[in-house]
Structure formats: C-alpha cells, structure tokens
Motif scaffolding. Structure first.
Motif, PDB file in Angstrom:
ATOM      1  N   ALA A 394       0.835  -1.209   0.000  1.00 37.24           N
ATOM      2  CA  ALA A 394       0.000   0.000   0.000  1.00 37.24           C
ATOM      3  C   ALA A 394       0.867   1.255   0.000  1.00 37.24           C
ATOM      4  CB  ALA A 394      -0.931  -0.014   1.207  1.00 37.24           C
ATOM      5  N   LYS A 395       1.967   1.225   0.727  1.00 42.30           N
ATOM      6  CA  LYS A 395       2.889   2.370   0.741  1.00 42.30           C
ATOM      7  C   LYS A 395       3.467   2.624  -0.650  1.00 42.30           C
ATOM      8  CE  LYS A 395       6.307   3.130   3.348  1.00 42.30           C
ATOM      9  NZ  LYS A 395       7.534   2.939   4.159  1.00 42.30           N
ATOM     10  N   ILE A 396       3.956   1.566  -1.277  1.00 39.91           N
ATOM     11  CA  ILE A 396       4.534   1.705  -2.617  1.00 39.91           C
ATOM     12  C   ILE A 396       3.481   2.182  -3.604  1.00 39.91           C
ATOM     13  CG2 ILE A 396       5.448   0.372  -4.565  1.00 39.91           C
ATOM     14  CD1 ILE A 396       7.120  -1.187  -2.599  1.00 39.91           C
ATOM     15  N   HIS A 397       2.260   1.662  -3.469  1.00 45.74           N
ATOM     16  CA  HIS A 397       1.168   2.094  -4.346  1.00 45.74           C
ATOM     17  C   HIS A 397       0.899   3.587  -4.170  1.00 45.74           C
ATOM     18  CE1 HIS A 397      -2.553   1.778  -6.647  1.00 45.74           C
ATOM     19  NE2 HIS A 397      -3.124   2.506  -5.706  1.00 45.74           N
ATOM     20  N   ALA A 398       0.902   4.057  -2.928  1.00 41.37           N
ATOM     21  CA  ALA A 398       0.684   5.481  -2.664  1.00 41.37           C
ATOM     22  C   ALA A 398       1.790   6.326  -3.286  1.00 41.37           C
ATOM     23  CB  ALA A 398       0.610   5.722  -1.160  1.00 41.37           C
ATOM     24  N   TYR A 399       3.027   5.869  -3.187  1.00 42.64           N
ATOM     25  CA  TYR A 399       4.141   6.591  -3.804  1.00 42.64           C
ATOM     26  C   TYR A 399       3.971   6.674  -5.329  1.00 42.64           C
ATOM     27  CZ  TYR A 399       6.998   6.640   0.483  1.00 42.64           C
ATOM     28  OH  TYR A 399       7.493   6.864   1.741  1.00 42.64           O
ATOM     29  N   ILE A 400       3.559   5.558  -5.934  1.00 43.15           N
ATOM     30  CA  ILE A 400       3.387   5.532  -7.395  1.00 43.15           C
ATOM     31  C   ILE A 400       2.279   6.479  -7.826  1.00 43.15           C
ATOM     32  CG2 ILE A 400       2.666   4.088  -9.343  1.00 43.15           C
ATOM     33  CD1 ILE A 400       3.995   1.711  -7.905  1.00 43.15           C
ATOM     34  N   ILE A 401       1.118   6.375  -7.173  1.00 42.74           N
ATOM     35  CA  ILE A 401      -0.034   7.192  -7.545  1.00 42.74           C
ATOM     36  C   ILE A 401       0.275   8.682  -7.385  1.00 42.74           C
ATOM     37  CG2 ILE A 401      -2.390   7.817  -6.835  1.00 42.74           C
ATOM     38  CD1 ILE A 401      -2.290   5.253  -8.440  1.00 42.74           C
ATOM     39  N   SER A 402       0.872   9.054  -6.254  1.00 39.45           N
ATOM     40  CA  SER A 402       1.188  10.469  -6.022  1.00 39.45           C
ATOM     41  C   SER A 402       2.276  10.965  -6.964  1.00 39.45           C
ATOM     42  CB  SER A 402       1.612  10.685  -4.567  1.00 39.45           C
ATOM     43  OG  SER A 402       2.734   9.889  -4.234  1.00 39.45           O
ATOM     44  N   HIS A 403       3.220  10.099  -7.319  1.00 36.16           N
ATOM     45  CA  HIS A 403       4.254  10.475  -8.285  1.00 36.16           C
ATOM     46  C   HIS A 403       3.654  10.756  -9.660  1.00 36.16           C
ATOM     47  CE1 HIS A 403       8.016  10.346 -10.587  1.00 36.16           C
ATOM     48  NE2 HIS A 403       7.395   9.515 -11.422  1.00 36.16           N
ATOM     49  N   LEU A 404       2.754   9.879 -10.107  1.00 32.94           N
ATOM     50  CA  LEU A 404       2.106  10.099 -11.410  1.00 32.94           C
ATOM     51  C   LEU A 404       1.305  11.397 -11.409  1.00 32.94           C
ATOM     52  CD1 LEU A 404       0.910   6.443 -12.149  1.00 32.94           C
ATOM     53  CD2 LEU A 404       2.853   7.632 -13.175  1.00 32.94           C
ATOM     54  N   LYS A 405       0.615  11.632 -10.307  1.00 34.05           N
ATOM     55  CA  LYS A 405      -0.152  12.884 -10.182  1.00 34.05           C
ATOM     56  C   LYS A 405       0.775  14.091 -10.299  1.00 34.05           C
ATOM     57  CE  LYS A 405      -3.127  16.029  -8.638  1.00 34.05           C
ATOM     58  NZ  LYS A 405      -4.253  16.549  -9.447  1.00 34.05           N
ATOM     59  N   LYS A 406       1.931  14.013  -9.669  1.00 38.46           N
ATOM     60  CA  LYS A 406       2.885  15.127  -9.664  1.00 38.46           C
ATOM     61  C   LYS A 406       3.422  15.442 -11.052  1.00 38.46           C
ATOM     62  CE  LYS A 406       7.070  16.540  -7.162  1.00 38.46           C
ATOM     63  NZ  LYS A 406       8.113  16.084  -6.201  1.00 38.46           N
ATOM     64  N   GLN A 407       3.469  14.432 -11.937  1.00 39.39           N
ATOM     65  CA  GLN A 407       4.001  14.634 -13.288  1.00 39.39           C
ATOM     66  C   GLN A 407       2.995  15.272 -14.246  1.00 39.39           C
ATOM     67  OE1 GLN A 407       7.293  13.901 -13.339  1.00 39.39           O
ATOM     68  NE2 GLN A 407       6.811  13.285 -11.232  1.00 39.39           N
ATOM     69  N   MET A 408       1.757  15.379 -13.833  1.00 38.20           N
ATOM     70  CA  MET A 408       0.722  15.937 -14.710  1.00 38.20           C
ATOM     71  C   MET A 408       0.807  17.456 -14.751  1.00 38.20           C
ATOM     72  SD  MET A 408      -1.058  13.499 -16.077  1.00 38.20           S
ATOM     73  CE  MET A 408      -2.617  14.247 -16.547  1.00 38.20           C
ATOM     74  N   PRO A 409       0.617  18.052 -15.939  1.00 39.41           N
ATOM     75  CA  PRO A 409       0.609  19.523 -16.050  1.00 39.41           C
ATOM     76  C   PRO A 409      -0.612  20.105 -15.348  1.00 39.41           C
ATOM     77  CG  PRO A 409      -0.033  18.524 -18.120  1.00 39.41           C
ATOM     78  CD  PRO A 409       0.416  17.401 -17.235  1.00 39.41           C
ATOM     79  N   SER A 410      -0.492  21.352 -14.925  1.00 42.05           N
ATOM     80  CA  SER A 410      -1.588  21.972 -14.165  1.00 42.05           C
ATOM     81  C   SER A 410      -2.732  22.447 -15.046  1.00 42.05           C
ATOM     82  CB  SER A 410      -1.054  23.147 -13.340  1.00 42.05           C
ATOM     83  OG  SER A 410      -0.409  24.085 -14.194  1.00 42.05           O
ATOM     84  N   ILE A 411      -2.448  22.779 -16.320  1.00 49.18           N
ATOM     85  CA  ILE A 411      -3.515  23.340 -17.168  1.00 49.18           C
ATOM     86  C   ILE A 411      -3.666  22.589 -18.489  1.00 49.18           C
ATOM     87  CG2 ILE A 411      -4.385  25.418 -18.314  1.00 49.18           C
ATOM     88  CD1 ILE A 411      -2.842  27.080 -16.293  1.00 49.18           C
ATOM     89  N   MET A 412      -2.699  22.728 -19.390  1.00 43.44           N
ATOM     90  CA  MET A 412      -2.824  22.222 -20.760  1.00 43.44           C
ATOM     91  C   MET A 412      -2.079  20.901 -20.953  1.00 43.44           C
ATOM     92  SD  MET A 412      -4.634  24.601 -22.255  1.00 43.44           S
ATOM     93  CE  MET A 412      -4.348  24.325 -24.011  1.00 43.44           C
ATOM     94  N   GLY A 413      -2.538  20.128 -21.941  1.00 38.24           N
ATOM     95  CA  GLY A 413      -1.833  18.932 -22.386  1.00 38.24           C
ATOM     96  C   GLY A 413      -1.930  17.747 -21.449  1.00 38.24           C
ATOM     97  N   LYS A 414      -3.026  17.661 -20.710  1.00 30.30           N
ATOM     98  CA  LYS A 414      -3.155  16.578 -19.729  1.00 30.30           C
ATOM     99  C   LYS A 414      -3.313  15.214 -20.390  1.00 30.30           C
ATOM    100  CE  LYS A 414      -5.010  19.465 -16.026  1.00 30.30           C
ATOM    101  NZ  LYS A 414      -6.095  19.672 -15.042  1.00 30.30           N
ATOM    102  N   THR A 415      -4.047  15.172 -21.506  1.00 30.54           N
ATOM    103  CA  THR A 415      -4.280  13.893 -22.187  1.00 30.54           C
ATOM    104  C   THR A 415      -2.977  13.297 -22.700  1.00 30.54           C
ATOM    105  OG1 THR A 415      -6.494  14.601 -22.854  1.00 30.54           O
ATOM    106  CG2 THR A 415      -5.527  12.743 -24.031  1.00 30.54           C
ATOM    107  N   LYS A 416      -2.167  14.131 -23.367  1.00 30.71           N
ATOM    108  CA  LYS A 416      -0.886  13.646 -23.900  1.00 30.71           C
ATOM    109  C   LYS A 416       0.077  13.268 -22.775  1.00 30.71           C
ATOM    110  CE  LYS A 416      -0.882  15.981 -28.399  1.00 30.71           C
ATOM    111  NZ  LYS A 416      -0.151  16.918 -29.292  1.00 30.71           N
TER     112      LYS A 416
END
Length: 492
Positions: A394-416
C-alpha cells in the motif's frame, strides 16, 4: 507421540462444569479469551514454577494467537494438573488416556482471590484484534485515498481477519469433458448444504465479499459447500476448476480466471499445485496461473499424484521432467517441495513400484499431512506476515499514484501527458524506486498496472500525504512489534 486433544464432551459432566466455571472466572472481561494478563493472575495460584507455566502456555496456545480459547484453556488446566502430580510437561501428555481429573488441592484454593480490575471494552485482547484496530486507524485511510482497493486488493473487513486458514487446490483438468468451470469453497457448517456464489459474496461472516468485483459471470461459477467435520473447524479448502490444456484452451472463460486465482492465493495459507504423471505439460493457461502466484512462493507445494500408476524408473523420469517444467515457469532459484504419492482414501497395491516406492509414498503422505496439520498453528503468524506485506504494498502504491499525479501539467496537455506516463510506466517506477529507496521486487507488475491505469484520470489522483505514510511507518516500526510483545508467552 502425536498431539491428540481429548474432546471436551468426553469428560464427566461434573468435570465439564468445573472447567467451565474456572474459565468463566478466569476470563477477566468475559469475551471468551483467556489472555496472558489473565494467566499471570490465575495460573499463579497453581504454585507451579515460572518455567513450568511457560511450557504450559507454549503447548496450550496451539495457534500462537496470544490468548487461549476454552478448549486451549482446558488443555492448560490438564497440563498443570499433571505437573502437580509430578509428570513432566510435554506434548506427549495430551493423548488418548489423558487427562487426569483436576487435583483436589487446586479446586480448594483456585478461587482464593481475584482482581476486580476490568479490561476496558475497547481494549485489544488478541493479536488479530490488534491488527483490525491498526488497519482501521492507520492503513485503511492510506488505501482508500490512493485507491489501493481498485488497483491491488479490496479493502479488508472483519471477516477477512477472523477467517479460518485456507488451502487452495490448483491442477490441470484431466477429464474428457470440455470444462468443469467452478470454484468450490468447502467449509464447516451445522449441516450439509450448498450456498450459491452471489449469496456468499454478500455474507458478512464470510471473507469472500471481494469476489464481487469479478462480476456475476464468476459468481455463477462459485459456490460454498458446508458440512460438519472436525477438520473443517480448523481449515477451509478452496477447490478450483481444472486449468485448461491443449484444445480446451480455445474455450474462453466468461470471467478473469487468473485474477480470481490470484485473489484466492493472497488469502490462502497454502497452495497445492496438483499434477498427474500422465499429464505433465504446463499449458499456457496454467503458466499464467502459476505466474499470478508470484509473491506467494512460500505457500506453494507441488503434489505429484497417482504415482502408483507408474514404476520406479518411470517415476524418476517423470519427477525430473516436472521439476524442469516448473523451473521454467516459476523462475526461482529455490527448489520447490514436491510430494510424491497417491493421495486418496482407497487402499493401493504398491507391488509394481517395489518396496522403495511403497515406503516412499507412505512417508510423503505423512509429510503432506503434517504440513496440513501445521497450518492452524501458523495461521496467526501468516496473518501478521500478510498484513505487513499488504502495508508495504500500500505504501509503494501510494508513492506511485502520487508520483504520477505530480508529473501531470496543471492546465494544458493533460491527455498527452497521461499517455506518455502510461507508455513509460517502467521508467516512472524506476524514478519512484530511486527517490524513496524502495526495493524493486516489491513493485507491482508493470503490464498489469498499466492496463488498470488506462481506466483512470491521473489528474484526479491525490498528491502525497506524508502524514499517512508516517502513520503506516509507525505501525510497521512500533505498533506491530509492541502488539507481538504484548501477546507473547506471558512467562517469557
């Protein structure tokens, strides 16, 4: 001598009443659990040495749960009666001619004093209770926020913690018919009856609610057979449908067979892979099933059944071929334990196998039975082990999910950005591993995680919450060790 507990019903009525009276008196909070704290007060009146009482507890606490139920309490009382008569305290005392009647010297002073102190209703009175409490307070919040239940395993319920140990049977389907696609759970019940899958999945007292996620197609191929039997009071068996081979593999199952097998493997205490000497080929479906068992290698045992049907020379060749086939699939350096024999309740003529074959089969059968008998004794340790594994996952899963979230742009180009992250998931796993110094072997399967990730909007995931991680770290580093210390043998 084997440990053979005398049924309580075989005792004289007055002896039954006396043991029940003692248990009710000694159980300080009346929950049916005689704890180490209860023991230090109640057993002290026996005037036995601390060393004797340590041995009594070690033998009586057969399941290593940190408390004695009524049957185990009776065993402890029997052992102490024998010890007061000068008998050495060993497992050999618990036999068909045991127990001696309670010593009169005990009954006259056993109730001389009793502490009036009561344990609060909220107090933890067993290791399993402690794990439940820790799960609700510290682990479940992390799982819920980072959707661990969607990606890895459903949230746990009380029935998951209270469930009897389970044994999963897996093997290739040998019969001529296309398939017998049905999972059957065999467990204890007041009478013989069959319960359909949809009913089992919503039954609060059964640990199978998580199977609802596999849909009605699976639940229609799932059932529970209940019957009264002493063995089933200790162990639940899960009989899986035969794994398809050859032409039968073209038959498409209506549900995720490998996923269901993986779900049961995580819940079970022992996994038996069954092979027939006339059908050793490992089909594609069987390979997928065995691959899904990774992470549970310590639970797996291999059974080469019907070995009496071949002679000794053929058996040696078959054994070698089986180990070679399994080595390619399991991909582990450890040699898997293989039980060789003919495991059924019918008398078998071993003449064709020679004296060595007959002796070998009998020893192998005894070893397998000892392995099965040992399951209830190790059930509590297994639950702790699985709980810790789950917390780390569960800890590793939380790290992965939050890391992926952190890599997402705040406004444009979210799909790509999401498409790029999913395509490069292996690289993202490596980044998480380096950043948090995590072992690579604890990470989930990349392909399976990628497939599940496609159904989610990564931008909606939660950012890392250090307090939740810290709570799980505290649980692993302090709470669980303290829990085990609390419920260890009260006499050291």
């Amino acid at each position: 001598m084997d440990l053979a507990i005398v049924p309580f019903d075989s005792f004289p009525k007055d002896q039954q009443m006396l043991y029940q009276e003692w248990f009710n008196y000694a159980d300080s909070d009346g929950d049916g659990r005689f704890t180490g704290s209860d023991a230090t007060k109640f057993f002290a009146m026996s005037n036995l040495s601390r060393q004797d009482l340590r041995q009594v507890w070690a033998i009586a606490d057969t399941k290593r749960q940190g408390y004695l139920d009524f049957q185990e309490f009776v065993i402890a009382m029997q052992l102490m009666s024998a010890a007061q008569s000068g008998e050495p305290i060993t497992h050999d005392l618990i036999s068909s001619d045991f127990p001696p009647s309670p010593s009169p010297s005990i009954s006259s002073k056993w109730f001389a004093s009793k502490s009036s102190q009561k344990i609060p209703a909220s107090a933890v009175t067993s290791i399993i209770d402690g794990l439940k409490k820790l799960y609700i307070q510290k682990l479940r919040p992390l799982e819920a926020i980072y959707r661990f239940n969607d990606f890895v395993s459903p949230l746990l319920t009380n029935s998951d913690f209270d469930a009897k140990p389970m044994v999963l049977l897996l093997g290739a389907h040998i019969g001529p018919e296309p398939t017998t696609d049905r999972f059957v759970v065999v467990m204890a019940g007041p009478d013989e009856r069959s319960i359909p899958g949809n009913t089992i999945a919503v039954h609060a007292d059964m640990p199978f609610s998580g199977l609802s996620s596999f849909g009605s197609a699976f639940l229609s191929k799932f059932e529970c057979s209940q019957m009264p039997h002493p063995l089933l009071e200790e162990i639940t068996f899960v009989d899986s449908p035969g794994v398809l081979s050859g032409e039968k593999q073209r038959t498409q199952r209506a549900y995720d067979f490998t996923g269901v097998t993986s779900w049961f493997a995580a819940k079970c205490d022992l996994i038996l892979l069954l092979f027939d000497p006339h059908k050793l080929d490992v089909s594609d479906e069987f390979k997928r099933v065995i691959s899904s068992l990774r992470g549970h290698d310590d639970k797996i045992r291999v059974v080469l059944n019907k070995a009496h049907q071949v002679d000794t020379q053929q058996l040696m060749r078959i054994y070698g071929a089986l180990m070679w086939s399994l080595g390619k699939v399991l991909n582990t350096p450890e040699v898997m334990r293989v039980y060789i024999g003919s495991f059924n309740d019918k008398p078998i003529d071993y003449a064709d196998n020679g004296p060595l074959g007959g002796e070998l089969f009998e020893k192998e059968q005894d070893d397998l039975l000892l392995d099965l008998k040992d399951i209830p004794r190790k059930a509590c340790d297994r639950k702790i082990n699985e709980f810790v594994k789950r917390a780390r996952a569960a800890k590793i899963h939380a790290y992965i999910i939050s890391h992926l979230k952190k890599q997402m742009p705040s406004i444009m180009g979210k799909t790509k950005a999401q498409e790029k992250l999913i395509a490069n998931l292996e690289g993202e796993f490596a980044k998480v591993q380096r950043e948090f110094h995590l072992p690579p072997g604890d990470f989930p399967n990349v392909e399976e995680f990628r497939e599940k990730l496609r159904g989610y909007n990564i931008d909606k995931f939660e950012r890392l919450r250090p307090k939740l991680i810290d709570a799980v770290d505290d649980m692993l580093g302090y709470d669980i060790p303290n829990l085990l210390k609390t419920f260890r043998n009260p006499y050291g």
